[in-house]
Design a protein around this motif. Structure first.
Motif, PDB file in Angstrom:
ATOM      1  N   THR A 209       0.815  -1.314  -0.009  1.00  0.00           N
ATOM      2  CA  THR A 209      -0.047   0.019  -0.099  1.00  0.00           C
ATOM      3  C   THR A 209       0.953   1.480  -0.215  1.00  0.00           C
ATOM      4  O   THR A 209       1.989   1.162  -0.064  1.00  0.00           O
ATOM      5  CB  THR A 209      -0.939  -0.008   1.265  1.00  0.00           C
ATOM      6  OG1 THR A 209      -0.286   0.129   2.432  1.00  0.00           O
ATOM      7  CG2 THR A 209      -1.919  -1.400   1.439  1.00  0.00           C
ATOM      8  N   GLU A 210       0.321   2.314  -0.177  1.00  0.00           N
ATOM      9  CA  GLU A 210       1.015   3.703  -0.082  1.00  0.00           C
ATOM     10  C   GLU A 210       1.623   3.820   1.509  1.00  0.00           C
ATOM     11  O   GLU A 210       0.979   3.256   2.314  1.00  0.00           O
ATOM     12  CB  GLU A 210       0.013   4.777  -0.201  1.00  0.00           C
ATOM     13  CG  GLU A 210      -1.163   5.067   0.572  1.00  0.00           C
ATOM     14  CD  GLU A 210      -2.248   6.055   0.126  1.00  0.00           C
ATOM     15  OE1 GLU A 210      -1.465   7.009  -0.081  1.00  0.00           O
ATOM     16  OE2 GLU A 210      -3.044   6.026   0.218  1.00  0.00           O
ATOM     17  N   LEU A 211       2.609   4.380   1.368  1.00  0.00           N
ATOM     18  CA  LEU A 211       3.420   4.946   2.701  1.00  0.00           C
ATOM     19  C   LEU A 211       3.032   6.144   3.218  1.00  0.00           C
ATOM     20  O   LEU A 211       3.098   7.136   2.552  1.00  0.00           O
ATOM     21  CB  LEU A 211       4.835   4.701   2.429  1.00  0.00           C
ATOM     22  CG  LEU A 211       5.615   4.923   3.763  1.00  0.00           C
ATOM     23  CD1 LEU A 211       5.610   3.735   4.725  1.00  0.00           C
ATOM     24  CD2 LEU A 211       7.132   5.186   3.324  1.00  0.00           C
ATOM     25  N   MET A 212       2.413   6.305   4.562  1.00  0.00           N
ATOM     26  CA  MET A 212       2.076   7.437   4.992  1.00  0.00           C
ATOM     27  C   MET A 212       3.026   7.962   6.137  1.00  0.00           C
ATOM     28  O   MET A 212       3.432   7.119   7.029  1.00  0.00           O
ATOM     29  CB  MET A 212       0.769   7.480   5.814  1.00  0.00           C
ATOM     30  CG  MET A 212      -0.203   6.791   5.053  1.00  0.00           C
ATOM     31  SD  MET A 212      -0.839   8.119   3.832  1.00  0.00           S
ATOM     32  CE  MET A 212      -1.898   9.136   4.642  1.00  0.00           C
ATOM     33  N   ALA A 213       3.870   9.114   5.699  1.00  0.00           N
ATOM     34  CA  ALA A 213       4.973   9.643   6.236  1.00  0.00           C
ATOM     35  C   ALA A 213       5.066   9.813   7.783  1.00  0.00           C
ATOM     36  O   ALA A 213       6.049   9.406   8.539  1.00  0.00           O
ATOM     37  CB  ALA A 213       5.482  10.651   5.563  1.00  0.00           C
ATOM     38  N   LYS A 214       3.819  10.025   8.230  1.00  0.00           N
ATOM     39  CA  LYS A 214       3.943  10.400   9.787  1.00  0.00           C
ATOM     40  C   LYS A 214       3.281   9.291  10.808  1.00  0.00           C
ATOM     41  O   LYS A 214       3.109   9.510  11.870  1.00  0.00           O
ATOM     42  CB  LYS A 214       3.134  11.574   9.981  1.00  0.00           C
ATOM     43  CG  LYS A 214       3.754  12.737   9.357  1.00  0.00           C
ATOM     44  CD  LYS A 214       3.108  14.231   9.608  1.00  0.00           C
ATOM     45  CE  LYS A 214       3.878  15.424   8.966  1.00  0.00           C
ATOM     46  NZ  LYS A 214       3.009  16.682   9.285  1.00  0.00           N
ATOM     47  N   GLY A 215       3.019   8.147  10.180  1.00  0.00           N
ATOM     48  CA  GLY A 215       2.303   6.906  10.936  1.00  0.00           C
ATOM     49  C   GLY A 215       1.281   7.026  11.444  1.00  0.00           C
ATOM     50  O   GLY A 215       0.304   7.809  10.859  1.00  0.00           O
ATOM     51  N   ASN A 216       0.974   6.143  12.493  1.00  0.00           N
ATOM     52  CA  ASN A 216      -0.479   6.065  12.838  1.00  0.00           C
ATOM     53  C   ASN A 216      -0.983   7.441  13.673  1.00  0.00           C
ATOM     54  O   ASN A 216      -0.133   8.048  14.405  1.00  0.00           O
ATOM     55  CB  ASN A 216      -0.822   4.958  13.625  1.00  0.00           C
ATOM     56  CG  ASN A 216      -0.403   4.605  14.632  1.00  0.00           C
ATOM     57  OD1 ASN A 216      -0.753   5.420  15.921  1.00  0.00           O
ATOM     58  ND2 ASN A 216       0.521   3.585  15.114  1.00  0.00           N
ATOM     59  N   LEU A 217      -2.205   7.624  13.710  1.00  0.00           N
ATOM     60  CA  LEU A 217      -2.885   8.866  14.160  1.00  0.00           C
ATOM     61  C   LEU A 217      -2.459   8.788  15.793  1.00  0.00           C
ATOM     62  O   LEU A 217      -2.314   9.670  16.441  1.00  0.00           O
ATOM     63  CB  LEU A 217      -4.179   8.799  13.789  1.00  0.00           C
ATOM     64  CG  LEU A 217      -5.029  10.267  14.451  1.00  0.00           C
ATOM     65  CD1 LEU A 217      -4.201  11.389  14.125  1.00  0.00           C
ATOM     66  CD2 LEU A 217      -6.467  10.094  14.038  1.00  0.00           C
ATOM     67  N   GLN A 218      -2.544   7.641  16.459  1.00  0.00           N
ATOM     68  CA  GLN A 218      -2.530   7.472  17.922  1.00  0.00           C
ATOM     69  C   GLN A 218      -1.114   7.804  18.276  1.00  0.00           C
ATOM     70  O   GLN A 218      -0.951   8.728  19.313  1.00  0.00           O
ATOM     71  CB  GLN A 218      -2.648   6.173  18.318  1.00  0.00           C
ATOM     72  CG  GLN A 218      -2.469   5.894  19.872  1.00  0.00           C
ATOM     73  CD  GLN A 218      -2.558   4.412  20.217  1.00  0.00           C
ATOM     74  OE1 GLN A 218      -1.699   3.697  19.745  1.00  0.00           O
ATOM     75  NE2 GLN A 218      -3.551   4.054  20.922  1.00  0.00           N
ATOM     76  N   LEU A 219      -0.045   7.496  17.702  1.00  0.00           N
ATOM     77  CA  LEU A 219       1.295   7.827  18.028  1.00  0.00           C
ATOM     78  C   LEU A 219       1.684   9.221  17.692  1.00  0.00           C
ATOM     79  O   LEU A 219       2.162   9.865  18.445  1.00  0.00           O
ATOM     80  CB  LEU A 219       2.307   6.656  17.393  1.00  0.00           C
ATOM     81  CG  LEU A 219       2.252   5.478  17.933  1.00  0.00           C
ATOM     82  CD1 LEU A 219       3.400   4.566  17.262  1.00  0.00           C
ATOM     83  CD2 LEU A 219       2.456   5.402  19.493  1.00  0.00           C
ATOM     84  N   PHE A 220       1.169   9.678  16.233  1.00  0.00           N
ATOM     85  CA  PHE A 220       1.309  11.184  15.975  1.00  0.00           C
ATOM     86  C   PHE A 220       0.709  12.077  16.978  1.00  0.00           C
ATOM     87  O   PHE A 220       1.502  13.208  17.314  1.00  0.00           O
ATOM     88  CB  PHE A 220       0.478  11.132  14.589  1.00  0.00           C
ATOM     89  CG  PHE A 220       0.513  12.649  14.121  1.00  0.00           C
ATOM     90  CD1 PHE A 220       1.439  13.390  13.629  1.00  0.00           C
ATOM     91  CD2 PHE A 220      -0.763  13.539  14.431  1.00  0.00           C
ATOM     92  CE1 PHE A 220       1.569  14.601  12.977  1.00  0.00           C
ATOM     93  CE2 PHE A 220      -0.814  14.795  13.936  1.00  0.00           C
ATOM     94  CZ  PHE A 220       0.299  15.453  13.287  1.00  0.00           C
ATOM     95  N   LEU A 221      -0.429  11.878  17.611  1.00  0.00           N
ATOM     96  CA  LEU A 221      -1.140  12.771  18.430  1.00  0.00           C
ATOM     97  C   LEU A 221      -0.273  12.876  19.785  1.00  0.00           C
ATOM     98  O   LEU A 221      -0.538  13.870  20.717  1.00  0.00           O
ATOM     99  CB  LEU A 221      -2.505  12.263  18.754  1.00  0.00           C
ATOM    100  CG  LEU A 221      -3.592  12.533  17.772  1.00  0.00           C
ATOM    101  CD1 LEU A 221      -4.672  11.672  18.000  1.00  0.00           C
ATOM    102  CD2 LEU A 221      -3.457  14.054  17.477  1.00  0.00           C
TER     103      LEU A 221
END
Length: 409
Positions: free
Chosen positions: A224-236
């Motif tokens: 799949t596409e790579l999302m640069a900032k990772g998952n929302l839980q860890l981002f927050l």
């Protein structure tokens, strides 16, 4: 046809504007306007376009607000923030200040490039980001199955019940995410193939895009596409997420609701909606991911006896009777809202899994987070209606969330 063109999220002018060359004040668009007119954009998307190191102070763009009653907006980078000026229409022209009317928006922009707008000097057009492709190449548009030799595994990004996710490369050209099946039994194979089949059918700007699969030999890959900032839980929980304002958090929630509304329209359910399964990319674009438990449903409910469900995110009818639906996803979305507005906080932090069902059966609902507005909390509570019929649809949730945002100059 698998490909649906490029995901031009950052410049969504209408077809009529593009075909006629018009879009601002009924005047024909010229090369100058092509540089600073960005079509329909939300406040959130605009902010993430302007506040980058590539844009100097005073960088600007003109956009159409997503709110129909607002119209055109001139947005400017000032003091490393986005300042928004509504362009009003009347008196035979367009204006920001009532005593200074211009025949069209282009003339208004030209004037304020030489004169102060309030205390701000606009300088040059905002830099355009290149749209991300929804496919690796024309080859993968027609042929999902690709040999493993085309992919290189990098660092592990996460691990789940039956798969691990790695950062990877396709032909040393494109960055991708590669989900690798860990086990080798018939049940895991079935779940893996179901996830791939569902992803093949789904294309939306707020759902993760499938690029390819590799199933000729074990271990199986989903690419799949790579999302640069990772998952929302860890981002927050990281510094960037901790510094987000409440309006930006609301816009992230709107993006998720938009993806889920599309999923709902496609008769598909996710069954594992949570901040850990939402990915964040450049510009803080959010996409729902991890479709390992997703199903296409023909009946109102999908019944499962799976006992490994994430209790703290799961609706009461799914816990007690294994009944999953769009409305059980709505319950999970309410928990996701709690995670967002607690900056990655844990739901039911003092309770164990086996206490959850008893709690919610007794009528307990998590209290309003300290930084969460009353309108947002009201939406959470709607999501936590006891019976599925009490809960709104995702389309309604998206509209409710949008209505909590007030236009901000």
């Amino acid at each position: 046809m698998r490909g649906q063109g490029r995901n031009c999220l950052l410049r969504r002018t209408t077809c009529s504007e593009l075909q006629s060359g018009r879009g601002t004040g009924g005047k024909r668009r010229n090369s100058s306007m092509d540089r600073w007119y960005f079509g329909k954009l939300s406040r959130f998307e605009t902010q993430n376009l302007l506040i980058t190191s590539t844009n100097p102070e005073g960088a600007f763009l003109v956009r159409r607000s997503e709110k129909d009653d607002v119209g055109y907006v001139l947005s400017v980078k000032a003091d490393d923030k986005a300042k928004h000026f509504q362009i009003l229409q009347g008196g035979g022209g367009f204006y920001v200040v009532a005593n200074r009317v211009f025949p069209d928006v282009a003339a208004l922009v030209t004037h304020y490039r030489s004169n102060l707008l309030s205390t701000i000097q606009i300088t040059e057009a905002c830099v355009r980001m290149k749209p991300e492709p929804q496919d690796l190449s024309h080859i993968t548009v027609e042929n999902w199955e690709r040999p493993k030799t085309e992919f290189t595994l990098g660092e592990m990004l996460g691990s789940g019940h039956f798969a691990e996710v790695y950062r990877g490369k396709w032909k040393d050209v494109a960055n991708v995410a590669i989900k690798v099946l860990k086990k080798n039994d018939d049940l895991d194979h079935r779940e893996f193939h179901l996830e791939a089949q569902i992803l093949k059918k789904l294309r939306h700007k707020h759902l993760i895009s499938l690029f390819a699969i590799s199933t000729e030999a074990m271990p199986f890959y989903i690419i799949t596409e790579l999302m640069a900032k990772g998952n929302l839980q860890l981002f927050l929980r990281d510094p960037e997420g901790q510094n987000m304002d409440l309006l930006s958090l609301t816009d992230m929630a709107i993006q998720v609701s938009d993806g889920m509304a599309y999923l709902e329209s496609e008769s598909s359910i996710h069954r594992d909606l949570a901040a850990r399964n939402v990915l964040v990319g450049e510009g803080n674009i959010c996409k729902v991911a991890d479709f390992g438990l997703a199903r296409v449903i023909k009946e109102p409910f999908y019944v499962s006896d799976d006992k490994t469900i994430p209790y703290k995110w799961t609706a009461p009818e799914a816990i007690s009777h294994g009944k999953f639906s769009h409305k059980s996803d709505v319950w999970s979305f309410g928990i996701l809202l709690f995670e967002i507005f607690t900056y990655g906080g844990h739901p039911y932090p003092t309770y164990s899994n086996h206490q959850i069902f008893e709690l919610i059966t007794s009528g307990y609902r998590m209290p309003r987070p300290s930084k969460c507005s009353r309108p947002i909390y009201d939406i959470m509570q709607k999501c936590w209606g006891w019976s599925p019929e009490e809960r709104p649809k995702f389309k309604e949730l998206r509209s409710d969330l949008q209505s909590t945002r007030s236009y901000d100059e």
